[in-house]
Design a protein around this motif. Structure first.
Motif, short mmCIF file in Angstrom:
data_model
loop_
_atom_site.label_atom_id
_atom_site.label_comp_id
_atom_site.label_asym_id
_atom_site.label_seq_id
_atom_site.Cartn_x
_atom_site.Cartn_y
_atom_site.Cartn_z
N ILE A 1 0.86 -1.19 0.00
CA ILE A 1 0.00 0.00 0.00
C ILE A 1 0.89 1.23 0.00
N LEU A 2 0.60 2.12 -0.96
CA LEU A 2 1.35 3.37 -1.01
C LEU A 2 0.36 4.50 -0.81
N ASN B 1 -5.69 2.21 -14.02
CA ASN B 1 -5.81 3.61 -13.62
C ASN B 1 -7.28 4.02 -13.65
N THR B 2 -7.75 4.56 -12.52
CA THR B 2 -9.17 4.91 -12.42
C THR B 2 -9.43 6.38 -12.78
N ILE C 1 -0.74 -2.88 -10.46
CA ILE C 1 -0.79 -1.63 -9.69
C ILE C 1 -2.19 -1.03 -9.86
N ILE C 2 -2.84 -0.69 -8.74
CA ILE C 2 -4.16 -0.05 -8.81
C ILE C 2 -4.01 1.41 -8.41
N MET D 1 0.01 -3.74 -5.89
CA MET D 1 0.28 -2.46 -5.22
C MET D 1 -0.98 -1.59 -5.32
N CYS D 2 -1.49 -1.16 -4.17
CA CYS D 2 -2.67 -0.29 -4.15
C CYS D 2 -2.24 1.12 -3.73
N LEU D 3 -2.64 2.09 -4.52
CA LEU D 3 -2.36 3.47 -4.13
C LEU D 3 -3.58 4.02 -3.40
N VAL D 4 -3.35 4.65 -2.27
CA VAL D 4 -4.47 5.20 -1.49
C VAL D 4 -4.20 6.67 -1.17
#
Lengths: 107, 454
Positions: free
Chosen positions: B219-220, B251-252, B330-331, B369-372
């Motif tokens: 988590i980043l 990529n959202t 990667i999200i 890898m989830c970006l938050v």
């Protein structure tokens, strides 16, 4: 849901009819069966290209000279439906052939 | 008696469910992904269904959408399913339509019958053992039977029980591998540690984590506008472009062209704004072209997906694992995911997403890898729960201006660091460490900084 099932059913029936026209009745050649099956997938499953369907309708509605009919058929069988360039290029060829056919008839 | 035997056989076989699963695979890609990941050919009773499942799976693995037409073409190419009867059977199977949302129900039915047949086979085998050899050691017979039965009751295909011997062997192998690696470091690499997993793109982060490992959830966290996407693309650069490992980037927020333009700047080192406006000269254009040629030969797969849901990430990841053998996903970023249940609160949604991604990483043996998004005060909503689930939690933030101006420590680096990666949690190693880096905002590039004085 009902319309969706009806479409699936038409697709499945057509698929098995085309296969049997080759396997059981021998009316279609192997290549013709492959060509028609690919065309079926292209129009039904991938839901692409109404212009392509219009062109096919135009061909079927026109009174095509036998030689030109055979050339159009051979062109159709040669299309790689997985490649947009192949579809576009061959559509243009078929359009030219239909124009040429109409000119011949007008003369 | 005959009636009883037919009833018993019907208990073990469910051809209708098998047909419904196969039909769904031929009509819907989502259903195909679900069935491909949940079933094996041996779960089908009918040999014809086994063949159709194998052909469909093989088409899917080769990235050919397994439609009815493609199935027939494939079968004809192999010289199978060519009789009129076969075509009629295929049509009959194809017409067992289901609502795509029900696929899990039908898969479960097929799997349950498969498990029942295994149980039936176990009972028959045990009976045969008793009939054939009456002098056998009863303890041994019961122990063997118990082991088989235990394996059968494991619910998932991948369930695995480690015996004490398995665990001891695994432990020794791990220590031996590390011992040999340590020797290798000393002798060959002159102290540079080879990685256990994928490169992080940062020297010090590599050193602390030994790379991102299969099954890891990372988590980043960063605040809005503080470099989440830059960090994601920096990671993608290290993994997919320099290391040539296949990676999926979801990529959202950004469009395809926005992502493509970012790469132009990252790979050429030219300011992003100038690349975006086209304010470049011809030599820079050729540098950009060279950059894109690196991207072309890389393992970077991009999937812009504004309406991403946790369920959708599962099916996309499974698809790319089967077809492109990705090692990392990667999200970017989870806060933009659609809520499946509007009654859930934000933290509950985040918890659900993070749990799903951890399971996905473990099941597919990939790095996720989830970006938050961090709150303005640098905290993270639902942080405690997220921290529990993840293997590595990183926070990216700018170093305060006052610290940059006053800190003697920061002046010891070759480039003055302006950002830092904080290791909040590290399951496999040290945490609580801050790694200073340099973030070139104009080029959208993150860089390592090297300590040059003590």
């Amino acid at each position: 849901m009902a319309a969706d099932v009806r479409l699936k059913s038409i697709y499945d029936t057509l698929c098995s009819v085309i296969s049997n026209l080759h396997l059981q009745m021998g009316i279609l050649s192997h290549e013709e069966m492959y060509g028609l099956l690919s065309l079926l997938d292209y129009t039904f499953m991938k839901k692409k290209d109404p212009a392509f369907m219009d062109l096919l309708r135009e061909w079927q509605a026109s009174k095509t000279e036998p030689e030109i009919y055979e050339i159009i058929k051979a062109t159709l069988l040669g299309i790689d439906f997985n490649k947009t360039e192949s579809v576009d290029k061959n559509m243009e060829i078929i359009r030219s052939l239909l124009r040429y056919n109409n000119n011949l008839r007008d003369d | 008696m005959n009636m009883e035997s037919t009833d018993y056989k019907n208990q073990l076989i469910d051809l209708e469910s098998e047909r419904r699963v196969l039909s769904a695979m031929l009509h819907s890609e989502e259903a195909c992904i679900e069935a491909y990941n949940s079933l094996r050919a041996i779960d089908f009773y009918s040999p014809q269904h086994v063949t159709i499942f194998e052909l469909t799976s093989s088409l899917y693995e080769r990235e050919i959408r397994p439609t009815y037409v493609e199935l027939i073409k494939e079968a004809h190419g192999l010289g199978i399913l060519t009789s009129t009867r076969d075509i009629e059977d295929l049509k009959y199977i194809a017409q067992h339509y289901i609502d795509d949302g029900n696929i899990k129900y039908w898969i479960k039915k097929v799997r349950d019958k498969s498990r029942l047949r295994k149980f039936d086979s176990f009972l028959r085998k045990s009976k045969q053992v008793l009939e054939e050899d009456l002098e056998q050691d009863i303890e041994q017979i019961l122990m063997t039977a118990e082991e088989e039965l235990t394996n059968m009751t494991a619910l998932e295909i991948d369930d695995h029980v480690d015996t004490p011997a398995d665990m001891a062997r695994l432990g020794y192998e791990e220590v031996e591998r590390r011992f040999l690696r340590y020797k290798e470091i000393k002798e060959l690499h002159q102290g540079v540690i080879p990685l256990d997993g994928l490169p992080t793109g940062f020297y010090n982060l590599n050193k602390v984590t030994l790379g991102y490992k299969p099954g890891d959830l990372i988590i980043l966290g960063a605040q809005t506008g503080h470099g989440k996407t830059s960090f994601a693309l920096h990671t993608a650069n290290a993994v997919a472009i320099r290391n040539k490992t296949n990676l999926l980037y979801l990529n959202t927020e950004m469009s395809r062209s926005q992502i493509a333009l970012r790469w132009g700047s990252i790979l050429s080192g030219i300011e992003h704004e100038r690349v975006r406006s086209g304010e470049i000269n011809e030599s820079e254009l050729s540098r950009i072209l060279h950059g894109y040629s690196q991207l072309q030969d890389s393992g970077f797969y991009s999937y812009p997906c504004p309406n991403l849901t946790p369920e959708k990430t599962i099916s996309i990841a499974r698809k790319f694992k089967a077809q492109k053998q990705i090692d990392m996903m990667i999200i970017d970023y989870v806060g933009r995911m659609d809520k499946q249940d509007p009654r859930l609160q934000e933290w509950q949604v985040l918890e659900q997403i993070v749990k799903t991604q951890k399971m996905l990483a473990q099941n597919l043996q990939i790095v996720v890898m989830c970006l938050v998004q961090l709150n303005p005060d640098g905290s993270l909503q639902g942080a405690k729960r997220m921290k529990n689930e993840c293997d590595l939690m990183l926070k990216l933030s700018p170093i305060p201006k006052e610290e940059i101006e006053e800190s003697e420590e920061l002046k010891k680096f070759d480039i003055m660091p302006n950002y830092a990666i904080f290791i909040d949690k590290n399951r496999d190693g040290q945490s609580g460490i801050r790694i200073p880096i340099f973030f070139d905002l104009q080029k959208q590039i993150l860089k390592d900084v090297k300590r040059v004085t003590i």
